[in-house]
Every structure is written in C-alpha cells, then in structure tokens.
Design a protein around this motif. Structure first.
Motif, PDB file in Angstrom:
ATOM      1  N   ASN A   1     -10.255 -16.810  46.014  1.00 38.35           N
ATOM      2  CA  ASN A   1     -10.240 -18.091  45.293  1.00 38.35           C
ATOM      3  C   ASN A   1     -10.829 -17.985  43.891  1.00 38.35           C
ATOM      4  OD1 ASN A   1      -9.036 -19.624  47.359  1.00 38.35           O
ATOM      5  ND2 ASN A   1     -10.987 -19.746  48.424  1.00 38.35           N
ATOM      6  N   LEU A   2     -11.652 -16.953  43.650  1.00 36.19           N
ATOM      7  CA  LEU A   2     -12.302 -16.771  42.355  1.00 36.19           C
ATOM      8  C   LEU A   2     -12.014 -15.369  41.831  1.00 36.19           C
ATOM      9  CD1 LEU A   2     -14.272 -17.650  40.086  1.00 36.19           C
ATOM     10  CD2 LEU A   2     -16.137 -16.801  41.540  1.00 36.19           C
ATOM     11  N   PHE A   3     -11.472 -15.301  40.619  1.00 34.40           N
ATOM     12  CA  PHE A   3     -11.265 -14.029  39.935  1.00 34.40           C
ATOM     13  C   PHE A   3     -12.348 -13.920  38.861  1.00 34.40           C
ATOM     14  CE2 PHE A   3      -6.299 -14.217  40.296  1.00 34.40           C
ATOM     15  CZ  PHE A   3      -6.378 -14.291  41.668  1.00 34.40           C
ATOM     16  N   GLN A   4     -13.229 -12.935  38.969  1.00 36.11           N
ATOM     17  CA  GLN A   4     -14.244 -12.691  37.944  1.00 36.11           C
ATOM     18  C   GLN A   4     -13.837 -11.436  37.184  1.00 36.11           C
ATOM     19  OE1 GLN A   4     -17.847 -12.850  40.452  1.00 36.11           O
ATOM     20  NE2 GLN A   4     -18.369 -14.701  39.290  1.00 36.11           N
ATOM     21  N   ILE A   5     -13.431 -11.636  35.949  1.00 40.76           N
ATOM     22  CA  ILE A   5     -12.904 -10.552  35.121  1.00 40.76           C
ATOM     23  C   ILE A   5     -13.992 -10.086  34.167  1.00 40.76           C
ATOM     24  CG2 ILE A   5     -11.054  -9.863  33.560  1.00 40.76           C
ATOM     25  CD1 ILE A   5     -10.131 -10.928  36.384  1.00 40.76           C
TER      26      ILE A   5
ATOM     27  N   THR B   1     -10.859  -3.285  36.441  1.00 39.37           N
ATOM     28  CA  THR B   1     -11.421  -3.325  37.789  1.00 39.37           C
ATOM     29  C   THR B   1     -10.356  -3.649  38.822  1.00 39.37           C
ATOM     30  OG1 THR B   1     -12.003  -5.658  37.506  1.00 39.37           O
ATOM     31  CG2 THR B   1     -13.711  -4.056  37.007  1.00 39.37           C
ATOM     32  N   VAL B   2     -10.693  -3.410  40.072  1.00 41.58           N
ATOM     33  CA  VAL B   2      -9.870  -3.791  41.215  1.00 41.58           C
ATOM     34  C   VAL B   2     -10.705  -4.750  42.046  1.00 41.58           C
ATOM     35  CG1 VAL B   2      -8.716  -3.000  43.315  1.00 41.58           C
ATOM     36  CG2 VAL B   2      -8.625  -1.604  41.237  1.00 41.58           C
ATOM     37  N   ILE B   3     -10.142  -5.908  42.334  1.00 41.60           N
ATOM     38  CA  ILE B   3     -10.846  -6.915  43.131  1.00 41.60           C
ATOM     39  C   ILE B   3     -10.200  -6.939  44.508  1.00 41.60           C
ATOM     40  CG2 ILE B   3     -11.435  -9.360  43.344  1.00 41.60           C
ATOM     41  CD1 ILE B   3     -11.409  -9.468  40.258  1.00 41.60           C
TER      42      ILE B   3
ATOM     43  N   GLY C   1     -10.421  -7.593  29.197  1.00 45.99           N
ATOM     44  CA  GLY C   1     -10.771  -7.358  30.592  1.00 45.99           C
ATOM     45  C   GLY C   1      -9.493  -7.326  31.400  1.00 45.99           C
ATOM     46  N   VAL C   2      -9.338  -6.314  32.226  1.00 41.66           N
ATOM     47  CA  VAL C   2      -8.130  -6.152  33.028  1.00 41.66           C
ATOM     48  C   VAL C   2      -8.536  -5.983  34.491  1.00 41.66           C
ATOM     49  CG1 VAL C   2      -6.072  -4.737  33.414  1.00 41.66           C
ATOM     50  CG2 VAL C   2      -6.951  -5.044  31.086  1.00 41.66           C
ATOM     51  N   ALA C   3      -7.825  -6.648  35.370  1.00 37.75           N
ATOM     52  CA  ALA C   3      -8.127  -6.525  36.796  1.00 37.75           C
ATOM     53  C   ALA C   3      -6.846  -6.535  37.612  1.00 37.75           C
ATOM     54  CB  ALA C   3      -9.038  -7.671  37.253  1.00 37.75           C
ATOM     55  N   SER C   4      -6.914  -5.854  38.733  1.00 38.90           N
ATOM     56  CA  SER C   4      -5.854  -5.877  39.730  1.00 38.90           C
ATOM     57  C   SER C   4      -6.449  -6.581  40.945  1.00 38.90           C
ATOM     58  CB  SER C   4      -5.433  -4.456  40.080  1.00 38.90           C
ATOM     59  OG  SER C   4      -4.449  -4.490  41.088  1.00 38.90           O
ATOM     60  N   ILE C   5      -5.878  -7.723  41.302  1.00 42.91           N
ATOM     61  CA  ILE C   5      -6.395  -8.538  42.397  1.00 42.91           C
ATOM     62  C   ILE C   5      -5.525  -8.273  43.626  1.00 42.91           C
ATOM     63  CG2 ILE C   5      -7.053 -10.856  43.135  1.00 42.91           C
ATOM     64  CD1 ILE C   5      -8.314 -10.104  40.438  1.00 42.91           C
TER      65      ILE C   5
ATOM     66  N   ILE D   1      -4.433 -22.355  44.431  1.00 44.10           N
ATOM     67  CA  ILE D   1      -5.221 -22.596  43.224  1.00 44.10           C
ATOM     68  C   ILE D   1      -6.307 -21.538  43.154  1.00 44.10           C
ATOM     69  CG2 ILE D   1      -6.769 -24.177  42.026  1.00 44.10           C
ATOM     70  CD1 ILE D   1      -5.238 -26.479  43.429  1.00 44.10           C
ATOM     71  N   VAL D   2      -6.388 -20.839  42.020  1.00 39.09           N
ATOM     72  CA  VAL D   2      -7.431 -19.841  41.823  1.00 39.09           C
ATOM     73  C   VAL D   2      -8.231 -20.190  40.569  1.00 39.09           C
ATOM     74  CG1 VAL D   2      -6.180 -17.990  42.998  1.00 39.09           C
ATOM     75  CG2 VAL D   2      -5.925 -18.265  40.544  1.00 39.09           C
ATOM     76  N   SER D   3      -9.505 -19.842  40.586  1.00 35.24           N
ATOM     77  CA  SER D   3     -10.383 -20.030  39.435  1.00 35.24           C
ATOM     78  C   SER D   3     -10.560 -18.682  38.760  1.00 35.24           C
ATOM     79  CB  SER D   3     -11.745 -20.565  39.868  1.00 35.24           C
ATOM     80  OG  SER D   3     -11.600 -21.834  40.464  1.00 35.24           O
ATOM     81  N   VAL D   4     -10.612 -18.700  37.426  1.00 35.93           N
ATOM     82  CA  VAL D   4     -10.781 -17.470  36.663  1.00 35.93           C
ATOM     83  C   VAL D   4     -11.998 -17.620  35.758  1.00 35.93           C
ATOM     84  CG1 VAL D   4      -9.706 -15.835  35.075  1.00 35.93           C
ATOM     85  CG2 VAL D   4      -8.275 -17.124  36.681  1.00 35.93           C
ATOM     86  N   GLU D   5     -12.900 -16.645  35.842  1.00 30.28           N
ATOM     87  CA  GLU D   5     -14.081 -16.573  34.964  1.00 30.28           C
ATOM     88  C   GLU D   5     -14.051 -15.227  34.261  1.00 30.28           C
ATOM     89  OE1 GLU D   5     -17.595 -16.804  37.385  1.00 30.28           O
ATOM     90  OE2 GLU D   5     -17.435 -18.975  37.627  1.00 30.28           O
ATOM     91  N   THR D   6     -14.561 -15.200  33.042  1.00 37.77           N
ATOM     92  CA  THR D   6     -14.722 -13.933  32.339  1.00 37.77           C
ATOM     93  C   THR D   6     -16.202 -13.705  32.106  1.00 37.77           C
ATOM     94  OG1 THR D   6     -14.117 -15.172  30.342  1.00 37.77           O
ATOM     95  CG2 THR D   6     -12.462 -13.712  31.253  1.00 37.77           C
TER      96      THR D   6
END
Length: 157
Positions: free
Chosen positions: A126-130, A136-138, A88-92, A33-38
């Motif tokens: 656990n948290l993706f902040q976009i 960005t790259v996380i 917003g685009v990210a590579s996790i 389970i992951v959380s996503v915030e923008t």
C-alpha cells in the motif's frame, strides 16, 4: 415449459454466472490505491514527480501522494525525479492474494483465470517509499496468514 424446469432454470443461470466471475475481482477489484513517498537519508522529500508503470498501464503522482493503479502479475517500476537531486528508482514486487488460491476451489478454473487475467489476483504494497539517488527492490506484501501465525514479541509460546 414445465414447472420444474422454470424453477431450476434461474438457479442454473446464477450458478453459471457465478463461475464466470473471479472471486478476487468481486472482493477487491482490479485496481488498488497506493501511496508514494520519496525519501533521502531519513528525511522526506516532497514535490518529486513519479512515474509508475506495470503491464496494465502508466500512472503519475507528485509526492507525497496517492494514485490508483491497475493490479498486475508483473512488477511495478517507479521512477521519481526532482530538480537538483538524483532520481530514485524502484521495482515493486506484486504478490498473489490468498483468495486467488481459494478461487480455484470455489470459483473453479474459469474464475481463477478471470482473476489472473484481470490482475485481481495480485496485490502491491500500500505504501511505496522511494529513496532518491538509489535503485531499490521493494518486496511484495506479506501474506496475512503468515503474519497471524507469528507469535507476538514477548508472548509466551
């Protein structure tokens, strides 16, 4: 069947079954389970529609929110959109869990192979902040062992 064979056979079946499963898949499973915030600057942006994708599937969530994803070796790509804003685009990055290495010792090559193939050997943050309007790259989550070895701020060495 001899009495000795009847007593050893159940143990042999359990031993074989244990080696056919991966340690990480038993402990934490193949999904997470992951959380996503923008965000934009320092403000949270609610209501963005996000598409998350890795080699195991495609997932959707509206921010802020949570979604269950399948773990995988490859990166998770995330694209969040909201009308009137740049996407917003990210590579996790995923990381290999420490227990995957222990599985080679305790579960054998077969158990490690099961964890790698199923994705159970890997983890995402656990948290993706976009950041809206940015690409960005996380980084992958830090290994717990490394965090435990670092001295606390202000602690004597």
């Amino acid at each position: 069947m001899s009495k000795l064979l009847r007593s050893i056979l159940p143990l042999a079946v359990v031993a074989v079954a244990a080696n056919l499963t991966g340690c990480a898949s038993i402990v934490s499973g193949t999904s997470q389970i992951v959380s996503v915030e923008t965000l934009q600057a320092t403000n949270r942006v609610d209501g963005a529609s996000c598409k998350l994708e890795n080699e195991k599937g495609v997932y959707y969530v509206t921010t802020p929110g949570t979604v269950t994803v399948r773990r995988a070796y490859g990166d998770m790509t995330v694209r969040c959109e909201k009308p009137g804003m740049d996407a917003g685009v990210a590579s996790i990055k995923s990381s290999t869990k420490g227990m995957a290495f222990g599985n080679v010792i305790f579960g054998g090559v077969i158990g490690a192979g099961v964890d790698v193939a199923s994705g159970a050997a890997y983890d995402y943050p656990n948290l993706f902040q976009i950041m809206m309007g940015q690409t960005t790259v996380i980084a992958a989550p830090a290994a717990p062992q490394a965090a435990a070895k670092a001295p606390a701020a202000g602690a004597p060495n």
